[in-house]
Every structure is written in structure tokens, then in C-alpha cells.
Design a protein around this motif. Sequence first.
Motif, PDB file in Angstrom:
ATOM      1  N   VAL A   1      -5.674  -3.238 -21.183  1.00 16.72           N
ATOM      2  CA  VAL A   1      -5.370  -1.795 -22.071  1.00 16.72           C
ATOM      3  C   VAL A   1      -6.172  -2.113 -23.424  1.00 16.72           C
ATOM      4  CG1 VAL A   1      -3.362  -0.860 -23.249  1.00 16.72           C
ATOM      5  CG2 VAL A   1      -3.052  -2.071 -21.166  1.00 16.72           C
ATOM      6  N   LEU A   2      -6.612  -0.932 -23.575  1.00 14.60           N
ATOM      7  CA  LEU A   2      -7.105  -0.468 -25.020  1.00 14.60           C
ATOM      8  C   LEU A   2      -6.357   0.104 -25.928  1.00 14.60           C
ATOM      9  CD1 LEU A   2      -9.678  -1.001 -26.984  1.00 14.60           C
ATOM     10  CD2 LEU A   2     -10.252   1.146 -26.012  1.00 14.60           C
ATOM     11  N   TYR A   3      -5.780  -0.629 -26.849  1.00 13.59           N
ATOM     12  CA  TYR A   3      -4.497   0.058 -27.443  1.00 13.59           C
ATOM     13  C   TYR A   3      -5.102   0.360 -28.811  1.00 13.59           C
ATOM     14  CZ  TYR A   3      -0.090   0.071 -30.237  1.00 13.59           C
ATOM     15  OH  TYR A   3       0.907   0.379 -31.021  1.00 13.59           O
ATOM     16  N   ASP A   4      -5.169   1.991 -29.103  1.00 10.48           N
ATOM     17  CA  ASP A   4      -5.596   2.615 -30.121  1.00 10.48           C
ATOM     18  C   ASP A   4      -4.406   2.423 -31.307  1.00 10.48           C
ATOM     19  OD1 ASP A   4      -6.960   3.775 -32.398  1.00 10.48           O
ATOM     20  OD2 ASP A   4      -7.497   5.470 -30.959  1.00 10.48           O
ATOM     21  N   ASP A   5      -4.518   1.431 -32.096  1.00  7.66           N
ATOM     22  CA  ASP A   5      -3.428   1.155 -33.123  1.00  7.66           C
ATOM     23  C   ASP A   5      -3.998   1.697 -34.358  1.00  7.66           C
ATOM     24  OD1 ASP A   5      -5.255  -0.949 -33.087  1.00  7.66           O
ATOM     25  OD2 ASP A   5      -3.678  -2.378 -33.710  1.00  7.66           O
ATOM     26  N   ARG A   6      -5.281   2.223 -34.374  1.00  4.71           N
ATOM     27  CA  ARG A   6      -5.723   2.461 -35.648  1.00  4.71           C
ATOM     28  C   ARG A   6      -5.121   3.863 -36.453  1.00  4.71           C
ATOM     29  NH1 ARG A   6     -11.374   4.645 -34.035  1.00  4.71           N
ATOM     30  NH2 ARG A   6     -10.165   5.591 -32.345  1.00  4.71           N
ATOM     31  N   ASP A   7      -5.251   3.852 -37.905  1.00  6.67           N
ATOM     32  CA  ASP A   7      -4.534   4.557 -38.686  1.00  6.67           C
ATOM     33  C   ASP A   7      -5.679   5.832 -38.892  1.00  6.67           C
ATOM     34  OD1 ASP A   7      -3.140   6.224 -40.585  1.00  6.67           O
ATOM     35  OD2 ASP A   7      -3.302   4.763 -42.251  1.00  6.67           O
ATOM     36  N   GLU A   8      -5.634   6.666 -37.632  1.00  9.68           N
ATOM     37  CA  GLU A   8      -6.712   7.543 -37.754  1.00  9.68           C
ATOM     38  C   GLU A   8      -5.981   9.026 -37.501  1.00  9.68           C
ATOM     39  OE1 GLU A   8     -10.045   8.097 -38.632  1.00  9.68           O
ATOM     40  OE2 GLU A   8     -10.832   5.979 -38.637  1.00  9.68           O
ATOM     41  N   ARG A   9      -6.831  10.079 -37.814  1.00 13.89           N
ATOM     42  CA  ARG A   9      -6.222  11.349 -37.262  1.00 13.89           C
ATOM     43  C   ARG A   9      -6.203  11.534 -35.547  1.00 13.89           C
ATOM     44  NH1 ARG A   9      -9.408  15.055 -37.892  1.00 13.89           N
ATOM     45  NH2 ARG A   9     -11.411  13.766 -38.614  1.00 13.89           N
ATOM     46  N   ALA A  10      -5.343  12.122 -35.185  1.00 15.61           N
ATOM     47  CA  ALA A  10      -4.990  12.490 -33.664  1.00 15.61           C
ATOM     48  C   ALA A  10      -6.496  12.818 -33.177  1.00 15.61           C
ATOM     49  CB  ALA A  10      -3.974  13.319 -33.323  1.00 15.61           C
ATOM     50  N   GLY A  11      -6.936  13.831 -33.747  1.00 13.79           N
ATOM     51  CA  GLY A  11      -8.205  14.540 -32.956  1.00 13.79           C
ATOM     52  C   GLY A  11      -9.427  13.360 -33.050  1.00 13.79           C
ATOM     53  N   VAL A  12      -9.659  12.593 -33.969  1.00 17.78           N
ATOM     54  CA  VAL A  12     -10.384  11.342 -33.756  1.00 17.78           C
ATOM     55  C   VAL A  12     -10.214  10.658 -32.519  1.00 17.78           C
ATOM     56  CG1 VAL A  12     -11.447   9.355 -35.136  1.00 17.78           C
ATOM     57  CG2 VAL A  12     -10.907  11.403 -36.400  1.00 17.78           C
ATOM     58  N   LYS A  13      -8.926  10.178 -32.585  1.00 17.11           N
ATOM     59  CA  LYS A  13      -8.368   9.121 -31.506  1.00 17.11           C
ATOM     60  C   LYS A  13      -8.555   9.785 -30.117  1.00 17.11           C
ATOM     61  CE  LYS A  13      -5.028   6.637 -33.999  1.00 17.11           C
ATOM     62  NZ  LYS A  13      -3.670   5.932 -33.657  1.00 17.11           N
ATOM     63  N   PHE A  14      -8.483  11.000 -30.045  1.00 19.10           N
ATOM     64  CA  PHE A  14      -8.635  11.723 -28.685  1.00 19.10           C
ATOM     65  C   PHE A  14      -9.968  12.052 -28.457  1.00 19.10           C
ATOM     66  CE2 PHE A  14      -4.381  14.100 -29.235  1.00 19.10           C
ATOM     67  CZ  PHE A  14      -3.649  12.943 -28.843  1.00 19.10           C
ATOM     68  N   ALA A  15     -10.847  12.368 -29.371  1.00 15.49           N
ATOM     69  CA  ALA A  15     -12.495  12.306 -29.352  1.00 15.49           C
ATOM     70  C   ALA A  15     -12.969  11.095 -28.714  1.00 15.49           C
ATOM     71  CB  ALA A  15     -13.096  12.913 -30.294  1.00 15.49           C
ATOM     72  N   ASP A  16     -12.529   9.853 -29.239  1.00 12.75           N
ATOM     73  CA  ASP A  16     -13.199   8.548 -28.891  1.00 12.75           C
ATOM     74  C   ASP A  16     -12.584   8.301 -27.757  1.00 12.75           C
ATOM     75  OD1 ASP A  16     -14.416   8.379 -31.436  1.00 12.75           O
ATOM     76  OD2 ASP A  16     -13.018   7.011 -32.467  1.00 12.75           O
ATOM     77  N   SER A  17     -11.414   8.711 -27.276  1.00 12.31           N
ATOM     78  CA  SER A  17     -10.792   8.386 -25.981  1.00 12.31           C
ATOM     79  C   SER A  17     -11.620   9.088 -24.940  1.00 12.31           C
ATOM     80  CB  SER A  17      -9.485   8.482 -25.852  1.00 12.31           C
ATOM     81  OG  SER A  17      -8.967   8.369 -24.594  1.00 12.31           O
ATOM     82  N   ASP A  18     -11.974  10.374 -25.076  1.00  9.67           N
ATOM     83  CA  ASP A  18     -12.689  11.111 -24.082  1.00  9.67           C
ATOM     84  C   ASP A  18     -14.167  10.465 -23.918  1.00  9.67           C
ATOM     85  OD1 ASP A  18     -10.732  12.841 -23.493  1.00  9.67           O
ATOM     86  OD2 ASP A  18     -11.447  14.438 -24.631  1.00  9.67           O
ATOM     87  N   LEU A  19     -14.657  10.262 -25.230  1.00  7.15           N
ATOM     88  CA  LEU A  19     -16.251   9.585 -25.091  1.00  7.15           C
ATOM     89  C   LEU A  19     -15.940   8.118 -24.431  1.00  7.15           C
ATOM     90  CD1 LEU A  19     -17.826   9.709 -28.723  1.00  7.15           C
ATOM     91  CD2 LEU A  19     -18.575  10.519 -26.655  1.00  7.15           C
ATOM     92  N   ILE A  20     -15.142   7.503 -24.615  1.00  9.84           N
ATOM     93  CA  ILE A  20     -15.215   6.009 -23.789  1.00  9.84           C
ATOM     94  C   ILE A  20     -14.987   6.113 -22.656  1.00  9.84           C
ATOM     95  CG2 ILE A  20     -13.973   3.895 -23.880  1.00  9.84           C
ATOM     96  CD1 ILE A  20     -13.483   4.156 -26.860  1.00  9.84           C
TER      97      ILE A  20
END
Length: 564
Positions: free
Chosen positions: A499-518
Motif C-alpha cells: 500500500v502506498l498511503y498518501d498521507d501528505r498535507d496536499e490539495r485533493a487535486g494534487v493527490k489525484f493527479a499524482d495517483s493517476d500519474l503513478i
Amino acid sequence: MKQSKTFIPTMRETPADADIRSHQLLLRAGYIRQNASGVFTYLTLAQRVFRKMENIIRQEMEAIEGIEISMPALQRADIWQESDRWNSYGKELFRVQDRQGKEFTLSPSDEELMISLLRDEVRSYKKLPLTLFQIQTKFRDEDKPRFGLLRSREFIMKDAYSFHATQDSLDEKYLEVMQAYTNILTRLNVHYRMVISGSGAGTHEFIALAAIGEDKIAYSDSSSYAANIDLAEVNIDYEQTDEKPRDTAKVATPSARTIEDVSSFLSVDPKKIIKSLVYTIDGDHVLVVCRGDHRINDHKLQLALHADEVALASESEIEELLNCHAGSVGPVKLPIGVKVYADHAIGSIVNGVAGANEDEHHLINVNPERDFAIDDYLDVRYIQEGEPSPDGMGSIKFAEGIAIGHICKLGTVYSEQMKGNFLNEHGRSEHFIMGSYGLGISRLIAAIAEQYNDENGLKWPKHLAPFDIHLVAVNVKDEIQKQLADELYSVLESYRYDVLYDDRDERAGVKFADSDLIGLPVRITIGKRADEGIVEVTFRHSGESIDWQKEEVIEKLQSFFTAE
């Protein structure tokens, strides 16, 4: 793994020097970084993909009794001089010196080192056959590295070499490795074709299909036949006409120097035109003829004539030989001693058109054998899309692809040069009979990235992805969301999910964009319905999103990951 504690440097913009999709996405998604032209750092995501690929490769190689070893990349020059590859390999071979002035190479392959090892350690046929393999970084001084990991100066390969006492033993191992590679690429979910890549039955390549590929292949739409475009055979059965031969005549064809010009001027189908090309083959001038709608394949011509050097004659050579320019060359009344080689299709032409060996003139009603002699009919043209497959099954289609693996029967070429010998059952000295088998691992990660992506990023096959699941807490400052995310993270890891757990304090849009990229197979998003125990599950390949209760997550994930 918590994303806040790992190193995945994603990029919003595409680097200007990344010109193919895999290079762009592997950079943007934080899998690789470029250090110099053709030299890369593999970051944690890439390393995790490599480990999964390498495990599959090891399993399949060990299943055919391959023995893993590790050889040095830095190799002595003298063993390369024994095979003469120190001189013949060319500028692509990295050459270095130590402080005493001794020469070494950073090796692109290991034939020499393997033979030097075996000739010292294996003296009897009783220790054969033997197959050794390794996964190693290789080096090649590419003049113009390009396409990211597809053509680089430093690259990762699985290379293997087999040693045999008999040809039958090599033939058997060759088929075993062929099947092992088929198993590997099938398990890696690579869309590929195995193609004939050399004369005879002793060289094959494995090509990952991709629009940016440097290799072009011809394959049957109804069978397993496939070959490199330079080697694809042509069906030599041509329909014969009952047309009666007519008298040959010379006609003026002003300014008609190409097949298209002559076809238009004389209103004749290119299939009726005899294209005539003057070649210099091992120092002799010969004429090679084919139909006007076909193209001569220099590689097949060289193989057919067992020639060392094949090249089109220069314009000045043609004028000196025939007193005309190239556009008016024909096979009728050639100087004594000039041989004529014809593609098989020429034999079906009746009342064709050919150059008159006189500028701006052509002959009409030319018939092979009646008007000019043919020294031999050969398969020397490129196959065309839509033609019958050489195996008689289906039609030919073309595709482009990336060479990711090769297998080759080396025979005794290297062992003869390097005195790699063993004693046979009669006590007589014989040369090792060798096979060579390569698989480009860094090229594979790029090829898979080319095949599995969309406009938003990578889409890894689920068994190759660096992690199984991307767990995304939309707002880590929300206690309910954070608590549910932490709870799921613990449960998922207890069930052995990566599991890659995105626990960063970032905007939702940044997290979703990174998730799609990865590009992980599954994203579990903890959002506004966390207080209801509901999570959003998104499947990367289909893009489908579904709401699941937290209690059903494990059961449904198990169903997804065990499905084919």
C-alpha cells in the motif's frame, strides 16, 4: 509505505527533451531521473517494478535449469582481443584504462568472459549442458541516445549463455529458452510478437508492439508467423496470364525517370514495369530486377547471394557501365559478364516495360527469358501488407515495435576463436557449442509503459505495479478521515497488500493527479463519507469508481486481485 516518508518526485510539466510517452511519464511520475544523455537514476517506484519483473525472470530461467551468477561489468581488454571484438565492435564499446595503463571495457555483453570462465572450469562433456544467466548493468557508448530507456548508454539486462557438447543439445535448450521467454512476457502482460530475425532457424527476436518502435515487423493475421520486415519471406506463387508475347519495340519516354513517370507516360500498370537496379556486389556489377510496384530488399539480396558487401552503384558507375542514367536502365542487351538476378515476380510478367539503356527511352513488350537471360530467381524484395502470409495462413499485416529480447544459436564462433574446449566421450578435444539469450529489463519497463498508459498517466498491470493500492486521505486534518485511513492502512498491510498511503498535507487535486500519474491498479479514497464508513474505490484501468463499505473492502479486493 507512507507517501510523506518516501521519495516520489512527481512533475506537473513534461520535460522538453522527453519525446516519447514512456520517457515522459516515467519522468513525470517519479520513476526515473536523467543524469546525463542516456544515463538514468532509477527511483524507488522503478526499483519495485524491476524487482517484480526480475522475480518472474528468475523463476522461468531456473525452471529450465538456468544457474544465476554475477559477472563483472569491468572486463579485461585481452579476453576481448582474443575474439577480436576489441577491434571489431566499433565506437560503441566503452574503453577505459587503470592507473597502470591497462585497458578494460565496460561490457555490453559477456560472451568472452563466459568462455574464459568455462574453459578453465569445465573440461569434460559430463558437465554439459550448462546454462548460466545473470541480471546486470551493461554499457554501450551510443552516439545519439534517445527515446529514454529504449536507447541508453547504461542499461539493465538479463543475459544467459548455454554450453553444449552436441548440436542436438543446443537445439533442445534453444526451444526451452524460447518457451521461457514466452512465459516471461506473457506473465508480464506484454503485447509482443516473436519474430524471425536471422537466416535459418537460429535467431529470433521478441518485439513489444508499440507505435514508437524502431523495429518494423510483418506478421500473419491468422497464424503465429512473424518476421522482421528485412527478413520476411514472400510467397513466390504468382498468377500466370495467357497473354501472348508481342514484338519488342523501343519508345521515347522524355523526362520519365521514375516508375511513376513511366507508368503515367505509357499508361501502364507498375506491375508490368521491370524495375532494374545496378548493384555493386563484392566488387562486381550486377543487375537486380523486380516488378515496378515492389522494392528490392538489400538485406535479403545479401543473404541470398552470400555476399559480404552489397551497395547500389553510383550514378557515375552506371553511366560508365551502360552509357545512360539510372532511370533508363534495363536488362536487355547488357555488357558481357553482367549477371541478372530477378525477384520471383518477374517470371509472371508478359509484355512488360523496361529501360532501354538509352536515356529517355524504354522498351515495351519485354519478356523475361526471351529478351534477356536471368542468372537466378531469388526472393529479394520486401513483403507488402495484405499479401498472403508465407506459411499459407492468412494475410500479412505490419506493426512497429520495440526489441526487448533475442535468442541466438552462436555455435562455435567464439569458442573456436578463444580455444574454449572440452573433452568428448572419446577423450578428444572439441569446441563448446553455445547459445546466447538476452532480455532487456530497462527496455521492458519502458515498453510496458508505452503499452499501458492514458492521457493522465501510467496504468500498470496489477501484478507489476510498484504497489497494489493507492490509499488517499483527501484531508489529513480531518480526524475522521485520518482515523479511517490509518485503520484501513493497517488492515490492508496485515493482509499482505503493498500500500502506498498518501498521507501528505496536499490539495485533493494534487493527490489525484499524482495517483493517476503513478498508475497503481486500485485507488481507495477516504473523503467526505468517512463518517459513514464509506470509501470510494477507483480502478485505474477502467476508470470505474464504486462506493464500498469499509467492512467489505478486503473481500472485494481479494476478488479483484485473484481474477485473471
